[in-house]
Design a protein around this motif. Structure first.
Motif, short mmCIF file in Angstrom:
data_model
loop_
_atom_site.label_atom_id
_atom_site.label_comp_id
_atom_site.label_asym_id
_atom_site.label_seq_id
_atom_site.Cartn_x
_atom_site.Cartn_y
_atom_site.Cartn_z
N ALA A 1 0.83 -1.21 0.00
CA ALA A 1 0.00 0.00 0.00
C ALA A 1 0.86 1.26 0.00
CB ALA A 1 -0.93 0.00 1.21
N ILE A 2 1.98 1.24 0.70
CA ILE A 2 2.88 2.39 0.73
C ILE A 2 3.53 2.59 -0.64
CG2 ILE A 2 4.98 3.32 1.77
CD1 ILE A 2 4.13 1.82 4.34
N LYS A 3 3.98 1.49 -1.23
CA LYS A 3 4.57 1.57 -2.57
C LYS A 3 3.53 2.04 -3.59
CE LYS A 3 7.37 -2.49 -1.86
NZ LYS A 3 7.68 -3.81 -2.42
N LEU B 11 -8.18 11.03 -9.08
CA LEU B 11 -7.19 10.35 -9.91
C LEU B 11 -6.14 9.67 -9.04
CD1 LEU B 11 -6.15 9.68 -12.71
CD2 LEU B 11 -4.97 11.88 -12.72
N PHE B 12 -5.74 10.31 -7.93
CA PHE B 12 -4.76 9.71 -7.03
C PHE B 12 -5.29 8.41 -6.43
CE2 PHE B 12 -3.26 9.26 -2.62
CZ PHE B 12 -1.92 8.99 -2.87
N LEU B 13 -6.54 8.41 -6.00
CA LEU B 13 -7.12 7.20 -5.41
C LEU B 13 -7.23 6.08 -6.45
CD1 LEU B 13 -9.90 8.78 -3.17
CD2 LEU B 13 -7.69 7.85 -2.45
N ALA B 14 -7.64 6.42 -7.66
CA ALA B 14 -7.75 5.41 -8.72
C ALA B 14 -6.38 4.87 -9.12
CB ALA B 14 -8.46 6.01 -9.93
N ALA B 15 -5.40 5.74 -9.23
CA ALA B 15 -4.05 5.31 -9.62
C ALA B 15 -3.41 4.46 -8.52
CB ALA B 15 -3.18 6.52 -9.93
N SER B 16 -3.63 4.84 -7.27
CA SER B 16 -3.09 4.05 -6.16
C SER B 16 -3.76 2.68 -6.09
CB SER B 16 -3.28 4.78 -4.83
OG SER B 16 -2.54 5.97 -4.82
N GLY B 17 -5.06 2.63 -6.33
CA GLY B 17 -5.77 1.34 -6.36
C GLY B 17 -5.29 0.46 -7.49
N LEU B 18 -5.06 1.05 -8.65
CA LEU B 18 -4.54 0.30 -9.78
C LEU B 18 -3.14 -0.25 -9.48
CD1 LEU B 18 -4.81 -0.57 -12.76
CD2 LEU B 18 -3.79 1.63 -13.36
N ALA B 19 -2.27 0.59 -8.93
CA ALA B 19 -0.91 0.14 -8.60
C ALA B 19 -0.94 -0.95 -7.53
CB ALA B 19 -0.08 1.33 -8.13
N PHE B 20 -1.82 -0.81 -6.55
CA PHE B 20 -1.94 -1.81 -5.50
C PHE B 20 -2.40 -3.16 -6.08
CE2 PHE B 20 -4.35 -4.01 -2.15
CZ PHE B 20 -3.35 -4.11 -1.18
N GLY B 21 -3.39 -3.11 -6.95
CA GLY B 21 -3.90 -4.33 -7.58
C GLY B 21 -2.84 -5.03 -8.41
N ILE B 22 -2.06 -4.26 -9.15
CA ILE B 22 -0.99 -4.86 -9.96
C ILE B 22 0.06 -5.50 -9.07
CG2 ILE B 22 0.91 -4.32 -11.52
CD1 ILE B 22 -0.99 -2.29 -12.86
N MET B 23 0.42 -4.83 -7.97
CA MET B 23 1.44 -5.39 -7.06
C MET B 23 0.96 -6.66 -6.38
SD MET B 23 3.20 -2.22 -5.19
CE MET B 23 3.46 -0.71 -6.06
N VAL B 24 -0.31 -6.70 -6.00
CA VAL B 24 -0.85 -7.90 -5.34
C VAL B 24 -0.91 -9.06 -6.32
CG1 VAL B 24 -2.93 -8.84 -4.30
CG2 VAL B 24 -2.09 -6.62 -3.57
N MET B 25 -1.26 -8.78 -7.58
CA MET B 25 -1.34 -9.85 -8.57
C MET B 25 0.03 -10.42 -8.93
SD MET B 25 -4.37 -8.91 -11.24
CE MET B 25 -3.59 -7.47 -11.88
N GLN B 26 1.09 -9.69 -8.71
CA GLN B 26 2.43 -10.14 -9.07
C GLN B 26 3.03 -11.09 -8.03
OE1 GLN B 26 4.82 -6.71 -9.82
NE2 GLN B 26 4.09 -6.53 -11.93
N ARG B 27 2.38 -11.29 -6.93
CA ARG B 27 2.91 -12.20 -5.90
C ARG B 27 2.93 -13.60 -6.37
NH1 ARG B 27 1.15 -11.06 0.15
NH2 ARG B 27 1.56 -8.85 0.22
N GLY C 187 1.11 5.86 -7.28
CA GLY C 187 -0.12 6.59 -7.59
C GLY C 187 0.11 8.08 -7.62
N GLY C 188 0.95 8.57 -6.74
CA GLY C 188 1.28 10.00 -6.72
C GLY C 188 2.03 10.43 -7.96
N VAL C 189 2.97 9.62 -8.39
CA VAL C 189 3.72 9.95 -9.61
C VAL C 189 2.81 9.93 -10.83
CG1 VAL C 189 5.54 9.14 -11.16
CG2 VAL C 189 5.93 9.15 -8.70
N LEU C 190 1.98 8.90 -10.95
CA LEU C 190 1.05 8.81 -12.08
C LEU C 190 0.06 9.97 -12.07
CD1 LEU C 190 0.10 7.19 -14.53
CD2 LEU C 190 -1.38 5.90 -12.99
#
Length: 65
Positions: free
Chosen positions: A3-5, A49-65, A10-13
């Motif tokens: 979530a921190i990552k 946009l920040f919340l959507a981008a952070s959620g997208l990044a979180f989902g991608i990171m969780v799926m990569q496990r 999400g902030g950069v995007l």
């Protein structure tokens, strides 16, 4: 830890997309991009946009496990 990552990514995007859309004079409709003053700097930002981008990044990171 993901979530921190995701918040950082999400902030950069958000910053990049808001800069592109906001510098063209648009508000992005539902994105509600606005010019935010951070100290002596001016930054285009969008909380939805920040919340959507952070959620997208979180989902991608969780799926990569």
């Amino acid at each position: 830890m993901e979530a921190i990552k995701a918040a950082g990514l999400g902030g950069v995007l958000t910053w990049v997309i808001s800069l592109i859309i906001g510098s063209q004079g648009s508000h992005g409709g539902q994105l509600s991009i606005h010019l935010m003053h951070a100290g002596q700097y001016q930054v285009y930002w969008s909380w939805p946009l920040f919340l959507a981008a952070s959620g997208l990044a979180f989902g991608i990171m969780v799926m990569q496990r």
